[in-house]
Design a protein around this motif. Structure first.
Motif, PDB file in Angstrom:
ATOM      1  N   SER A  68      11.245  84.355 -76.405  1.00  0.00           N
ATOM      2  CA  SER A  68      10.244  84.139 -75.348  1.00  0.00           C
ATOM      3  C   SER A  68       9.533  82.811 -75.542  1.00  0.00           C
ATOM      4  O   SER A  68       9.318  82.052 -74.583  1.00  0.00           O
ATOM      5  CB  SER A  68       9.224  85.283 -75.349  1.00  0.00           C
ATOM      6  N   PHE A  69       9.162  82.508 -76.811  1.00  0.00           N
ATOM      7  CA  PHE A  69       8.479  81.242 -77.070  1.00  0.00           C
ATOM      8  C   PHE A  69       9.385  80.059 -76.711  1.00  0.00           C
ATOM      9  O   PHE A  69       8.939  79.083 -76.091  1.00  0.00           O
ATOM     10  CB  PHE A  69       8.062  81.165 -78.539  1.00  0.00           C
TER      11      PHE A  69
ATOM     12  N   LEU B 123       9.710  79.970 -72.803  1.00  0.00           N
ATOM     13  CA  LEU B 123       8.439  79.595 -72.170  1.00  0.00           C
ATOM     14  C   LEU B 123       8.065  78.161 -72.488  1.00  0.00           C
ATOM     15  O   LEU B 123       7.478  77.454 -71.650  1.00  0.00           O
ATOM     16  CB  LEU B 123       7.333  80.552 -72.644  1.00  0.00           C
ATOM     17  N   ALA B 124       8.386  77.694 -73.706  1.00  0.00           N
ATOM     18  CA  ALA B 124       8.070  76.312 -74.082  1.00  0.00           C
ATOM     19  C   ALA B 124       8.848  75.322 -73.229  1.00  0.00           C
ATOM     20  O   ALA B 124       8.348  74.235 -72.899  1.00  0.00           O
ATOM     21  CB  ALA B 124       8.371  76.091 -75.556  1.00  0.00           C
TER      22      ALA B 124
ATOM     23  N   THR C 231       2.253  77.681 -72.847  1.00  0.00           N
ATOM     24  CA  THR C 231       2.819  78.521 -73.921  1.00  0.00           C
ATOM     25  C   THR C 231       1.939  78.471 -75.165  1.00  0.00           C
ATOM     26  O   THR C 231       1.688  79.500 -75.799  1.00  0.00           O
ATOM     27  CB  THR C 231       4.245  78.052 -74.269  1.00  0.00           C
TER      28      THR C 231
ATOM     29  N   TYR D  11       7.749  82.931 -65.809  1.00  0.00           N
ATOM     30  CA  TYR D  11       6.766  82.910 -66.884  1.00  0.00           C
ATOM     31  C   TYR D  11       6.032  84.244 -66.970  1.00  0.00           C
ATOM     32  O   TYR D  11       5.856  84.811 -68.047  1.00  0.00           O
ATOM     33  CB  TYR D  11       5.766  81.770 -66.629  1.00  0.00           C
TER      34      TYR D  11
END
Length: 586
Positions: free
Chosen positions: A153-154, A157-158, A165, A284
């Motif tokens: 996810s990081f 999202l980044a 994020t 997101y």
């Protein structure tokens, strides 16, 4: 114990099931992929719909749908494996731990049981391990899934919006800090709860096993008050436990909301400024929802985690109880026992008391001798006999059988050559046959019957409607004291040991039962090296040697006639015993 220590000591139980665990984690990764792919599909469809609607054809949509359906089928199969085989792995680990704990309990010495409540042990071997199945299955699974989802996810999202994020993930450490505080309090409350359950078990066991005494003194209300006190204490602990649990979950929900607000408000501002597209914001939000669902699952698992850790900690506390008496390195089997026994300057004191119960005991017993032990209560008669089969170990000196230190022999072979008939007979819940056969589990029915005949028990056993298959009740409650004692003697007849210990075996019986049992004991003692702890001195007149134990040690030694002639301690005890017998007969 620290969580890291508990996990490190628990981890070896997974070794046998490494294949199942790895496959379980692989299935967990498949279910995670299914969840993480959906936001990407939604983002793709939204972006195409907003920017190039013509390219979003029916075949494209059906292909995306078919792909997601395929992923869902994989997810279903993976989830089935996790729920079925994964749970069974946890159940097997729980079974392994319970087996190890019971095996360890069998090896602990009398000293441990002298200072530990059976109810506490029962709680640790049963209810404390109930949560291990869920813990063993879900702990690696949940943390693996959470780690995978957070990392993926990081990363995703980044790539969509790094500043947003960083804002979202900055909230997570604060959330974890608050969670850790309440976790610690929950852990302490869970442990107190388990301890109090053990205390309740011990109190209930004590009250129910002594129910006849309770009723005879009409003290039901006192027992109810004692139980109410313990039950109330348990409620107070539960109140504290749920207070911390409520604070833990409420705090997590608060941070949950903060993260959603941060995404919606900050994401909207970024979208106004053109820093993020509507499709990216949609993806997101879906990823944040997945992330928050993961965190929520970890939060919900935390309660189970703490229950599991508490169970593991209490399990390890028992497993860490030292085995005071065990086979020495190089211990040999004790075979072909002649029955010569020697006490060589033996001292003994209990572990929690520096005062010696026995001091400087020197004694030589020839094979086949019948040694009687008499003396006032607390003089160490039973203790001296308990040292021979190493129920306790000597503090100083040594005990020899056939010229060799008993510590040179394995415990199993040593105790297999010693028979004990105790004053308080313990019969297991089962049939008469099973209780006699306990003396030698491989004995045939004919051998059991022969042993019962030698013990003078055959006649009353066959008078029962079910004979040898008669159920004796809890601790032999359906039998009289004399019947229980004769069954215990039959058990030792079946064992046929060369060394015999009779610990006040007739003191609790009426005159008629004592006479019958005494005849059985005389048959049993014939040809064996025998130690008889005597309460009624009239039963040991024919002993080869009578030892008079006092606080000074072996104060007098000799035959019945020799000791009477001395006019010392034995003569005094015998005269008191004789007066008691005469008053009874009158």
């Amino acid at each position: 114990m620290k969580t890291s220590v508990l996990l490190r000591r628990f981890a070896p139980y997974f070794k046998k099931y490494t294949g199942i665990l790895l496959l379980d984690l692989f299935c967990a990764s498949l279910t995670t992929v299914c969840e993480l792919v959906l936001p990407m599909m939604v983002r793709y469809i939204t972006e195409k719909g907003a920017n190039d609607l013509g390219s979003l054809t029916v075949p494209v949509i059906l292909t995306i749908g078919a792909l997601y359906l395929l992923l869902r089928l994989i997810d279903t199969a993976a989830n089935y494996y996790m729920a079925n085989i994964g749970h069974m792995m946890g159940a097997r680990i729980e079974t392994d731990m319970r087996r190890d704990l019971f095996s360890h309990l069998q090896r602990l010495s009398y000293s441990f049981y002298d200072n530990t409540k059976i109810g506490q042990i029962m709680a640790r071997i049963t209810s404390d391990l109930f949560d291990i199945t869920e813990f063993a299955h879900h702990c690696p699974e949940e943390f693996f899934i959470a780690g995978l989802k957070i990392v993926v996810s990081f990363a995703v999202l980044a790539t969509i919006n790094l500043p947003l994020t960083c804002i979202i993930f900055a909230v997570i450490p604060v959330m974890l800090l608050c969670s850790t505080h309440f976790n610690t309090q929950m852990r302490r409350a869970f442990k107190d709860s388990r301890h109090q359950i053990g205390e309740l078990n011990a109190q209930v066991e004590d009250s129910l096993l002594g129910v006849r005494v309770v009723k005879s003194f009409a003290n039901e209300e006192i027992e109810e008050e004692k139980f109410e006190q313990g039950n109330g204490d348990f409620l107070d602990i539960k109140r504290r436990m749920y207070r911390y649990m409520a604070a833990f979950h409420s705090t997590t929900r608060l941070f949950d909301g903060i993260m959603y607000i941060a995404v919606v408000v900050t994401g909207s501002l970024f979208m106004i400024n053109g820093q993020i597209t509507p499709a990216d914001l949609m993806a997101y939000l879906l990823y944040v929802t997945t992330l928050l669902t993961t965190i929520r699952r970890i939060v919900e698992f935390t309660e189970q985690f703490q229950r599991g850790m508490t169970g593991i900690e209490r399990f390890l506390e028992l497993m860490d109880a030292p085995v005071d008496i065990d086979d020495d390195s190089g211990a040999e089997e004790l075979t072909d026992v002649v029955g010569e026994i020697e006490f060589d300057h033996v001292d003994f004191h209990y572990g929690d008391d520096d005062k010696n119960v026995l001091s400087g005991i020197q004694l030589h017993v020839k094979p086949g001798d019948n040694i009687a032990l008499v003396g006032p209560s607390g003089s160490g008669k039973t203790t001296l006999c308990n040292l021979i089969p190493r129920f306790y170990d000597v503090t100083a000196g040594r005990i020899l059988i056939d010229g060799r230190d008993i510590r040179d022999f394995t415990l199993h072979s040593l105790r297999s050559n010693i028979g004990v008939v105790q004053q308080e007979v313990y019969l297991f819940s089962g049939s008469v046959f099973e209780n006699i056969q306990y003396g030698r589990p491989d004995a045939s029915r004919e051998e059991v019957i022969k042993a019962a005949k030698l013990a003078g028990a055959h006649e009353f056993i066959t008078a029962f409607p079910d004979g040898y298959d008669t159920y004796v009740g809890e601790r032999g409650v359906k039998l009289s004291g004399g019947q229980k004692q004769r069954i215990s003697i039959a058990r030792v007849f079946l064992k046929n040991p060369p060394i015999l210990i009779l610990d006040e075996a007739t003191s609790a019986l009426d005159n008629e039962s004592e006479r019958i049992v005494q005849q059985s004991l005389e048959k049993l003692a014939h040809g064996r090296t025998t130690f008889t702890i005597a309460h009624r001195l009239t039963t040991i007149r024919n002993a080869a040697t009578i030892l008079v134990l006092t606080e000074k040690g072996i104060e007098e030694q000799g035959t019945h006639e020799e000791l009477l002639a001395k006019g010392g301690v034995y003569s005094h005890l015998y005269n008191l015993s004789d007066l008691g017998n005469n008053s009874v007969s009158r």
